[in-house]
Design a protein around this motif. Structure first.
Motif, PDB file in Angstrom:
ATOM      1  N   SER A  64       1.036  -1.221  -0.135  1.00  0.00           N
ATOM      2  CA  SER A  64       0.162  -0.121  -0.018  1.00  0.00           C
ATOM      3  C   SER A  64       0.542   1.044  -0.325  1.00  0.00           C
ATOM      4  N   TYR A  65       0.353   2.334  -0.392  1.00  0.00           N
ATOM      5  CA  TYR A  65       1.071   3.626  -0.318  1.00  0.00           C
ATOM      6  C   TYR A  65       1.713   3.661   1.052  1.00  0.00           C
ATOM      7  N   ALA A  66       1.018   3.504   1.888  1.00  0.00           N
ATOM      8  CA  ALA A  66       1.331   3.817   3.542  1.00  0.00           C
ATOM      9  C   ALA A  66       2.882   3.524   3.697  1.00  0.00           C
ATOM     10  N   GLU A  67       2.324   1.706   3.363  1.00  0.00           N
ATOM     11  CA  GLU A  67       3.532   0.640   3.524  1.00  0.00           C
ATOM     12  C   GLU A  67       5.154   1.278   3.009  1.00  0.00           C
ATOM     13  N   LEU A  68       4.955   1.382   1.813  1.00  0.00           N
ATOM     14  CA  LEU A  68       6.102   1.920   1.069  1.00  0.00           C
ATOM     15  C   LEU A  68       6.367   3.311   1.275  1.00  0.00           C
ATOM     16  N   LEU A  69       5.939   4.516   1.983  1.00  0.00           N
ATOM     17  CA  LEU A  69       6.695   5.674   3.066  1.00  0.00           C
ATOM     18  C   LEU A  69       6.988   4.874   3.954  1.00  0.00           C
ATOM     19  N   SER A  70       6.435   3.843   4.755  1.00  0.00           N
ATOM     20  CA  SER A  70       7.257   3.728   6.098  1.00  0.00           C
ATOM     21  C   SER A  70       8.993   2.616   5.644  1.00  0.00           C
ATOM     22  N   LEU A  71       8.266   2.210   5.089  1.00  0.00           N
ATOM     23  CA  LEU A  71      10.271   1.271   4.636  1.00  0.00           C
ATOM     24  C   LEU A  71      11.252   2.524   4.364  1.00  0.00           C
ATOM     25  N   PRO A  72      12.334   1.915   5.101  1.00  0.00           N
ATOM     26  CA  PRO A  72      13.298   2.850   5.791  1.00  0.00           C
ATOM     27  C   PRO A  72      13.912   3.401   4.609  1.00  0.00           C
ATOM     28  N   GLU A  73      14.394   4.735   4.385  1.00  0.00           N
ATOM     29  CA  GLU A  73      15.596   5.946   3.706  1.00  0.00           C
ATOM     30  C   GLU A  73      16.555   5.235   2.444  1.00  0.00           C
ATOM     31  N   THR A  74      16.950   4.528   3.276  1.00  0.00           N
ATOM     32  CA  THR A  74      18.625   4.004   3.521  1.00  0.00           C
ATOM     33  C   THR A  74      18.145   2.421   2.223  1.00  0.00           C
ATOM     34  N   GLU A  75      17.483   2.031   2.234  1.00  0.00           N
ATOM     35  CA  GLU A  75      16.555   0.391   1.358  1.00  0.00           C
ATOM     36  C   GLU A  75      15.950   1.166   0.251  1.00  0.00           C
ATOM     37  N   SER A  76      16.995   0.030  -0.635  1.00  0.00           N
ATOM     38  CA  SER A  76      16.862   0.778  -2.238  1.00  0.00           C
ATOM     39  C   SER A  76      15.055   0.134  -2.522  1.00  0.00           C
ATOM     40  N   LEU A  77      13.876   0.278  -2.929  1.00  0.00           N
ATOM     41  CA  LEU A  77      12.911   0.169  -3.133  1.00  0.00           C
ATOM     42  C   LEU A  77      12.913  -0.513  -5.001  1.00  0.00           C
ATOM     43  N   THR A  78      13.172  -0.549  -5.383  1.00  0.00           N
ATOM     44  CA  THR A  78      13.420  -1.316  -6.987  1.00  0.00           C
ATOM     45  C   THR A  78      12.940  -2.337  -6.311  1.00  0.00           C
ATOM     46  N   GLY A  79      12.217  -3.299  -7.957  1.00  0.00           N
ATOM     47  CA  GLY A  79      10.923  -3.934  -7.744  1.00  0.00           C
ATOM     48  C   GLY A  79       9.686  -4.831  -7.374  1.00  0.00           C
ATOM     49  N   TYR A  80      10.190  -3.447  -5.454  1.00  0.00           N
ATOM     50  CA  TYR A  80       8.588  -3.493  -4.992  1.00  0.00           C
ATOM     51  C   TYR A  80       7.393  -3.531  -5.644  1.00  0.00           C
ATOM     52  N   ARG A  81       6.755  -4.111  -5.655  1.00  0.00           N
ATOM     53  CA  ARG A  81       5.276  -4.201  -6.595  1.00  0.00           C
ATOM     54  C   ARG A  81       4.349  -2.661  -5.629  1.00  0.00           C
ATOM     55  N   LEU A  82       3.276  -2.098  -6.019  1.00  0.00           N
ATOM     56  CA  LEU A  82       2.528  -1.447  -5.476  1.00  0.00           C
ATOM     57  C   LEU A  82       1.450  -0.880  -6.265  1.00  0.00           C
ATOM     58  N   THR A  83       0.257  -0.765  -5.106  1.00  0.00           N
ATOM     59  CA  THR A  83      -0.937  -0.727  -5.828  1.00  0.00           C
ATOM     60  C   THR A  83      -1.488   0.568  -5.043  1.00  0.00           C
ATOM     61  N   VAL A  84      -2.111   1.563  -6.090  1.00  0.00           N
ATOM     62  CA  VAL A  84      -2.691   2.959  -5.626  1.00  0.00           C
ATOM     63  C   VAL A  84      -3.712   2.638  -6.375  1.00  0.00           C
ATOM     64  N   LEU A  85      -4.749   4.595  -5.533  1.00  0.00           N
ATOM     65  CA  LEU A  85      -5.604   5.059  -6.211  1.00  0.00           C
ATOM     66  C   LEU A  85      -5.443   6.240  -6.381  1.00  0.00           C
TER      67      LEU A  85
END
Length: 252
Positions: A64-85
């Motif tokens: 979710s978008y909330a889960e995405l924003l809660s991930l550590p800033e130092t972590e690479s986000l490439t490859g995660y899947r996301l669903t948003v409205l």
């Protein structure tokens, strides 16, 4: 006329010093080539781990978008899947310059979207669009005009140590040279999520979406390693042949 040059007064010392320098240079070059080979092998291992991580993320449930924003800033986000409205903010599009897809040079079109009013905006990739024959003329791009549910994968562009500035040009669509999210955020005066969403499908837009999260594969790095090791081996053979040839000449 007398001279104070030590090597002139002691030729044997000069000969020993020259040979020692030559040996040091030869060994240093050989070890440097070998080190480059092992460095490429280590990069191959890193790429294999990265590929495993990407595969795992692609198989996992969408964030979710909330889960995405809660991930550590130092972590690479490439490859995660996301669903948003997401809701389009305006029909304004960024064009990331110097992109190549299927042998064509062009742009990667990006549009800012709002997920919720109190959270950072989200960059959505509209797709690749070829450049026009005249660089002064930017290609026309159809933006997202209505709210829609988007599902896709996230990526972060690797920073270029030689150039990372946004270098935004006037007007819209706005041509940019690098995907510098920080400078883009300053430009629009609003926080922006650090990862870009590449949707699987966008209603009303049918542009290709290049996907190359790993610039060089593990196999490529192993190939480069083999080249460096081969160069080290060839260099060692040449040095040994040179030493052997000199000894034969002396023995004659």
């Amino acid at each position: 006329m007398k001279t104070n040059n030590v090597f002139t007064r002691y030729p044997q010392l000069y000969l020993v010093g020259s040979r020692a320098s030559l040996i040091i240079i030869t060994l240093s070059l050989f070890l440097f080539l070998v080190k480059l080979g092992f460095w490429q092998l280590s990069r191959a291992e890193e790429k294999e781990l990265w590929q495993t991580q990407l595969t795992t993320r692609q198989a996992a449930e969408s964030l979710s978008y909330a889960e995405l924003l809660s991930l550590p800033e130092t972590e690479s986000l490439t490859g995660y899947r996301l669903t948003v409205l997401a809701q389009p903010l305006a029909e304004q599009v960024f064009l990331l310059d110097n992109q190549v897809f299927n042998g064509k040079v062009g742009y990667l079109a990006l549009q800012l979207m709002e997920v919720t009013p109190d959270r950072p905006w989200l960059l959505v990739e509209l797709g690749f669009i070829p450049a026009t024959a005249n660089r002064a003329s930017l290609p026309a791009i159809k933006p997202i005009t209505k709210s829609q549910s988007l599902t896709g994968r996230l990526y972060q562009k690797q920073s270029n140590p030689m150039s990372s500035a946004l270098m935004a040009e006037p007007g819209w669509p706005k041509r940019i040279q690098n995907l510098n999210v920080g400078e883009m955020s300053d430009l629009v005066n609003r926080p922006i999520a650090v990862a870009v969403l590449q949707p699987e499908k966008i209603k009303g837009i049918d542009l290709p979406h290049p996907w190359k999260p790993i610039p060089l594969s593990a196999q490529k790095h192993r190939g480069y390693a083999l080249q460096w090791f081969s160069m080290a081996f060839a260099f060692a053979i040449l040095v040994l042949f040179f030493i052997y040839s000199r000894k034969r000449r002396k023995n004659k």
